[in-house]
Design an enzyme around this catalytic site. Structure first.
Site, PDB file in Angstrom:
ATOM      1  CD  GLU A  89      69.279   4.947  33.900  1.00  0.00           C
ATOM      2  OE1 GLU A  89      69.205   5.949  34.625  1.00  0.00           O
ATOM      3  OE2 GLU A  89      68.922   5.860  33.099  1.00  0.00           O
TER       4      GLU A  89
ATOM      5  CG  HIS B 206      72.070   8.090  30.617  1.00  0.00           C
ATOM      6  ND1 HIS B 206      70.762   9.031  30.097  1.00  0.00           N
ATOM      7  CD2 HIS B 206      71.441   8.795  31.731  1.00  0.00           C
ATOM      8  CE1 HIS B 206      69.489   9.343  30.693  1.00  0.00           C
ATOM      9  NE2 HIS B 206      70.589   8.576  32.535  1.00  0.00           N
TER      10      HIS B 206
ATOM     11  CD  GLU C 226      68.759  12.053  29.664  1.00  0.00           C
ATOM     12  OE1 GLU C 226      69.676  12.095  30.356  1.00  0.00           O
ATOM     13  OE2 GLU C 226      67.791  11.952  30.421  1.00  0.00           O
TER      14      GLU C 226
ATOM     15  N   GLY D 173      62.682  10.574  33.511  1.00  0.00           N
ATOM     16  CA  GLY D 173      62.277  11.872  33.931  1.00  0.00           C
ATOM     17  C   GLY D 173      60.421  12.146  33.721  1.00  0.00           C
TER      18      GLY D 173
ATOM     19  CG  ASN E 187      73.269  10.878  34.191  1.00  0.00           C
ATOM     20  OD1 ASN E 187      74.031  11.872  34.803  1.00  0.00           O
ATOM     21  ND2 ASN E 187      72.701  10.990  34.337  1.00  0.00           N
TER      22      ASN E 187
ATOM     23  CB  SER F 202      60.373   8.286  37.878  1.00  0.00           C
ATOM     24  OG  SER F 202      60.205   8.949  36.320  1.00  0.00           O
TER      25      SER F 202
ATOM     26  CE  LYS G 185      68.982  12.448  33.438  1.00  0.00           C
ATOM     27  NZ  LYS G 185      67.754  12.079  33.618  1.00  0.00           N
TER      28      LYS G 185
HETATM   29  P1  13P Z   1      64.946  10.243  36.624  1.00  0.00           P
HETATM   30  O1  13P Z   1      65.180   9.543  37.795  1.00  0.00           O
HETATM   31  O2  13P Z   1      65.304  12.360  36.580  1.00  0.00           O
HETATM   32  O3  13P Z   1      63.480   9.954  36.000  1.00  0.00           O
HETATM   33  O4  13P Z   1      66.605  10.121  35.554  1.00  0.00           O
HETATM   34  C1  13P Z   1      66.750   9.032  35.477  1.00  0.00           C
HETATM   35  C2  13P Z   1      68.547   8.958  34.848  1.00  0.00           C
HETATM   36  O5  13P Z   1      67.982   9.132  33.516  1.00  0.00           O
HETATM   37  C3  13P Z   1      69.333   8.390  35.716  1.00  0.00           C
HETATM   38  O6  13P Z   1      70.761   8.297  34.284  1.00  0.00           O
END
Ligand code: 13P
Length: 276
Positions: free
Chosen positions: A186, A110, A112, A192, A11, A232, A13
């Site tokens: 997740e 997601h 976010e 992150g 992903n 992560s 983003k």
């Molecule tokens: P990270 O791998 O950067 O922690 O992000 C995970 C994520 O949100 C994938 O959708």
């Protein structure tokens, strides 16, 4: 042993515009020629291994085109989609528009989107249900916050999010049962942050997801549904996560942005898929 196989999804983003996307795929092609294990093609062919990249909307066309140059299949997915097919929804993108581009995969829910853009269990269900009905494959995300985990509410939160995701049996739940819905666990506290869930924590959460599917949805759907771990994930920790029997792949943010680390994750996927 199960028949679900491994999915390694990246992903991106709000990163990698069209130029960076083109560069990513040409470097991936070069590097894969050297580093991709020989057995990978057979695993891709028999569906035991899948690769997916989820770029921002602006880079989707470029990614679809560039992925065709690779010697192995990479699915391209959008990061979100509205439940309506068209209409007065400024700034939104529909499944119909994505299908016209040639897309057949979409991510929904997601954290976010939930945290910053007002997505709720209800809107995530509307997006997911509409996309599945339009024949898309959907990766739907769930996961608890740090405060929820510390309060011992992980199971409760996952169950609430899952219950929200599935329509009532009368309203056409069958589109959820044919293996096109992938779930991604997740934990928000791991996204992150460099704080990965331990394999034990991931396996425990994935078991909760599978138990929910088995008890509330359908036993064979529960056995078939892929459940990815995200938060992560790196080339360093991916092997221990993929070693968990209920972890069927990874949804990766930061470590999927560069071709060398995405390829390292895929190679880990090859080894895990070969062992299943
Ligand atoms: P990270 O791998 O950067 O922690 O992000 C995970 C994520 O949100 C994938 O959708």
């Amino acid at each position: 042993m199960n028949s679900r196989g491994i999915l390694i999804a990246g992903n991106w983003k709000m990163n990698n515009g069209p130029a960076a996307t083109g560069k990513f795929f040409s470097e991936l092609k070069e590097r894969a020629a050297q580093a991709m294990p020989g057995e990978s093609l057979e695993l891709f062919r028999n569906g035991k291994l899948k690769a997916c990249i989820i770029p921002p909307y602006l880079s989707l066309s470029r990614a679809l085109e560039a992925a065709k140059m690779l010697s192995f299949p990479v699915e391209i997915a959008a990061q979100n989609a509205h439940w309506e097919k068209s209409g007065a929804f400024t700034g939104e993108v529909s499944g119909q528009l994505l299908a016209e581009l040639g897309l057949s995969w979409v991510l929904t829910g997601h954290s976010e989107r939930r945290q910053f853009f007002g997505d709720t269990d209800e809107t995530v269900r509307k997006r997911t249900e509409s996309l599945l009905t339009q024949n898309f494959k959907v990766i739907a995300c769930i996961g608890e916050t740090r405060a929820e985990r510390e309060a011992g509410q992980t199971e409760q939160v996952l169950t609430r999010q899952l219950r929200g995701l599935f329509p009532s049996a009368e309203s056409g739940a069958s589109v959820y049962l044919d293996g096109r819905l992938v779930l991604a666990y997740e934990p928000v506290w791991a996204i992150g942050t460099g704080l990965t869930a331990t394999p034990e924590q991931a396996e425990e959460a994935h078991r909760i997801v599978r138990r929910f599917l088995s008890e509330q949805v359908d036993t064979s759907a529960a056995e078939k549904a892929q459940v990815l771990y995200g938060g992560s994930v790196t080339p360093e920790n991916v092997n221990s996560l993929l070693a968990c029997p209920n972890v069927d792949g990874a949804l990766v943010g930061g470590a999927s942005l560069k071709p060398e680390s995405y390829l390292a994750l895929l190679v880990a996927g090859v080894h895990a898929a070969a062992g299943r």
